[in-house]
Scaffold this active site. Structure first.
Site, PDB file in Angstrom:
ATOM      1  N   ARG A  84      18.349  -4.409   7.748  1.00  0.00           N
ATOM      2  CA  ARG A  84      17.038  -4.011   7.223  1.00  0.00           C
ATOM      3  C   ARG A  84      17.137  -2.768   6.327  1.00  0.00           C
ATOM      4  O   ARG A  84      16.379  -2.639   5.363  1.00  0.00           O
ATOM      5  CB  ARG A  84      16.070  -3.752   8.370  1.00  0.00           C
ATOM      6  CG  ARG A  84      15.591  -5.044   8.988  1.00  0.00           C
ATOM      7  CD  ARG A  84      14.620  -4.803  10.098  1.00  0.00           C
ATOM      8  NE  ARG A  84      13.902  -6.027  10.391  1.00  0.00           N
ATOM      9  CZ  ARG A  84      13.259  -6.265  11.533  1.00  0.00           C
ATOM     10  NH1 ARG A  84      13.261  -5.359  12.477  1.00  0.00           N
ATOM     11  NH2 ARG A  84      12.620  -7.381  11.708  1.00  0.00           N
TER      12      ARG A  84
ATOM     13  N   LYS B 288      10.893 -21.201  23.037  1.00  0.00           N
ATOM     14  CA  LYS B 288       9.628 -21.848  23.379  1.00  0.00           C
ATOM     15  C   LYS B 288       8.997 -22.644  22.252  1.00  0.00           C
ATOM     16  O   LYS B 288       8.998 -22.205  21.093  1.00  0.00           O
ATOM     17  CB  LYS B 288       8.625 -20.765  23.773  1.00  0.00           C
ATOM     18  CG  LYS B 288       8.963 -20.062  25.050  1.00  0.00           C
ATOM     19  CD  LYS B 288       7.764 -19.256  25.422  1.00  0.00           C
ATOM     20  CE  LYS B 288       7.998 -18.236  26.479  1.00  0.00           C
ATOM     21  NZ  LYS B 288       7.025 -17.152  26.307  1.00  0.00           N
TER      22      LYS B 288
ATOM     23  N   GLY C 156      14.802 -12.941  12.880  1.00  0.00           N
ATOM     24  CA  GLY C 156      15.044 -13.003  14.320  1.00  0.00           C
ATOM     25  C   GLY C 156      16.490 -13.259  14.695  1.00  0.00           C
ATOM     26  O   GLY C 156      17.421 -12.799  14.028  1.00  0.00           O
TER      27      GLY C 156
ATOM     28  N   GLY D 205       8.681 -12.204  13.361  1.00  0.00           N
ATOM     29  CA  GLY D 205       7.285 -12.616  13.519  1.00  0.00           C
ATOM     30  C   GLY D 205       6.607 -12.857  12.180  1.00  0.00           C
ATOM     31  O   GLY D 205       5.861 -13.820  12.006  1.00  0.00           O
TER      32      GLY D 205
END
Ligand code: AMP
Length: 411
Positions: free
Chosen positions: A36, A202, A353, A376
């Protein structure tokens, strides 16, 4: 999204507030992945070259109690940035007050100041995370204009992005532009065949993404923990594998509406214990035992997924294919990562992620068209949602350069 770009700002000699996303992983005071920071360098260097006074700030981790403060100080990040830039970064360990104001007012052109973790302001009433209007106004008062280069937090409405942007002239930085271009344009107008690969724990986290991508993609390959909810919905025995029981009906209706676009694993690597060096074997859903759980995709699935990827012109990947943190269950994620890294004629995009971290760890940073810095944020963007951190920036100026304009904007 047509927003003001860096070049649209007259930055020379001006105090330019730059929201970066330096929320990097730090273990025992050491930054374990500086992607980043590296990705924000083009914006920072541009502003230095254009003789702006560059004021950087970012969040880092979460601040809920006093003990969270020291371990989430941005001082180590400022040091790493200094090394990467080859220039002094004046770190001010406060988020407001006279010392910060003096440091900024004493800046000369092309100097860099970085102030403390914006979430220090969360300790007392979540001022940053709840976009406290006074805080946004105060930070805005420290500069002449605002650049938002923090794609990773663009899906949040915080004082350090939306709050400042509502009080100052504002533009998107290069990284923000790059993220919007690669993820936004790719999903809006993908070159076909377009294949998406989704994994992770998930289904519930990625329902919106699946639904949006079903409209655009030719195939969606599903691996990781989320595959088991689909397999159970289809009536297979998944043993003790991770499953969201309350999402079985939804999984069924997604499959019914998918027109055969969803491709699920045909074999998996199973074990009886969730641990690093657990014994394992390859199983199909037909011979998976009641006391076994699937922690990775199997070799036949790797082959199948590679076949589906052949000839693809656009690939978006989000989420590991298994519990890649355990060496025994990392092979599926590694094989898919390697396959993507070697696709020469395709646009390959990783949506942040864990999959981004895996690709970088494996040394493939340069092999992808784009590795997103936002987990996200990129998921919400892939869902087709508008991001408040972007919406709040000034719209691009109408172009008046005439017919021959070759600027990168719409007429
Ligand atoms: P996400 O944040 O949703 O992308 O999920 C990433 C996490 O999913 C990683 O920590 C993986 O270990 C985990 N994961 C992937 N596959 C499985 C699986 N088969 N069973 C349990 N966890 C999994």
């Amino acid at each position: 999204m047509n927003k003001k770009a860096l070049e649209d700002l007259n930055v020379k000699g001006k105090k330019v507030l730059v929201r970066v996303d330096f929320n990097v992983p730090i273990i025992d005071g050491v930054i374990t992945d500086d992607n980043r920071i590296v990705q924000a360098l083009p914006t920072i260097k541009y502003l230095i070259d254009e003789e702006a006074k560059v004021i950087l700030f970012s969040h880092l981790g979460r601040i809920k109690k006093e003990e969270d403060l020291a371990k989430n100080s941005l001082d180590v990040v400022a040091k790493r940035l200094e090394e990467l830039l080859g220039q002094k970064v004046n770190f001010v360990p406060y988020t407001r007050g006279i010392e910060l104001e003096n440091a900024i007012n004493e800046m000369k052109n092309s100097e860099v100041v970085m102030f403390q973790n914006t979430r220090y302001e969360d300790l007392d009433g979540k001022k940053e995370s709840k976009n406290d209007p006074e805080l946004g106004k105060y930070w805005a008062s420290l500069g002449d204009m605002f650049v938002n280069d923090a794609f990773g937090t663009a899906h949040r409405s915080h004082a350090s992005n939306v709050g400042i942007a509502s009080n100052l002239e504002s533009a998107a930085g290069y990284l923000m532009e790059k993220e919007l271009k690669y993820i936004g344009d790719t999903v809006a107008n993908p070159q076909k065949p377009f294949v998406a690969i989704l994994g992770g724990a998930k289904v519930s986290d990625k329902i919106g993404v699946i639904e949006n991508l079903l409209k655009k993609a030719d195939k969606i390959l599903i691996g990781g923990g989320m595959a088991y909810t689909f397999m159970k919905a289809l009536g297979y025995n998944i043993g003790t594998s991770i499953c969201e029981e309350d999402k079985l009906d939804l999984a069924n209706s997604i499959l019914e509406n998918a027109n055969g676009k969803i491709v699920l694993p045909v074999d998996v690597v199973v074990t009886k214990e969730f641990k690093e060096d657990a014994e394992y074997r390859v199983a199909t859903y037909k011979n998976l035992k009641e006391d076994e759980m699937g922690l990775d995709i199997g070799p036949k699935t790797i082959k199948l997924f590679k076949k589906e990827l052949k000839g693809a012109k656009t690939v978006v990947w989000n989420g590991p294919m298994g519990v890649f943190e355990f060496t025994n269950f990392a092979k599926g994620t590694e094989a898919i990562c390697e396959a993507l890294a070697n696709m020469k004629d395709a646009r390959t995009i990783i949506g942040g992620g864990d999959s981004a971290a895996a690709a970088i760890q494996m040394g493939y940073r340069e092999k992808f068209t784009h590795i997103s810095t936002g987990g996200g944020a990129s998921l919400e963007f892939l869902e087709g949602k508008e991001l408040p951190g972007v919406v709040s920036l000034d719209d691009a100026l109408e172009c008046d350069c005439g017919e021959d304009c070759d600027h990168d904007h719409d007429h």
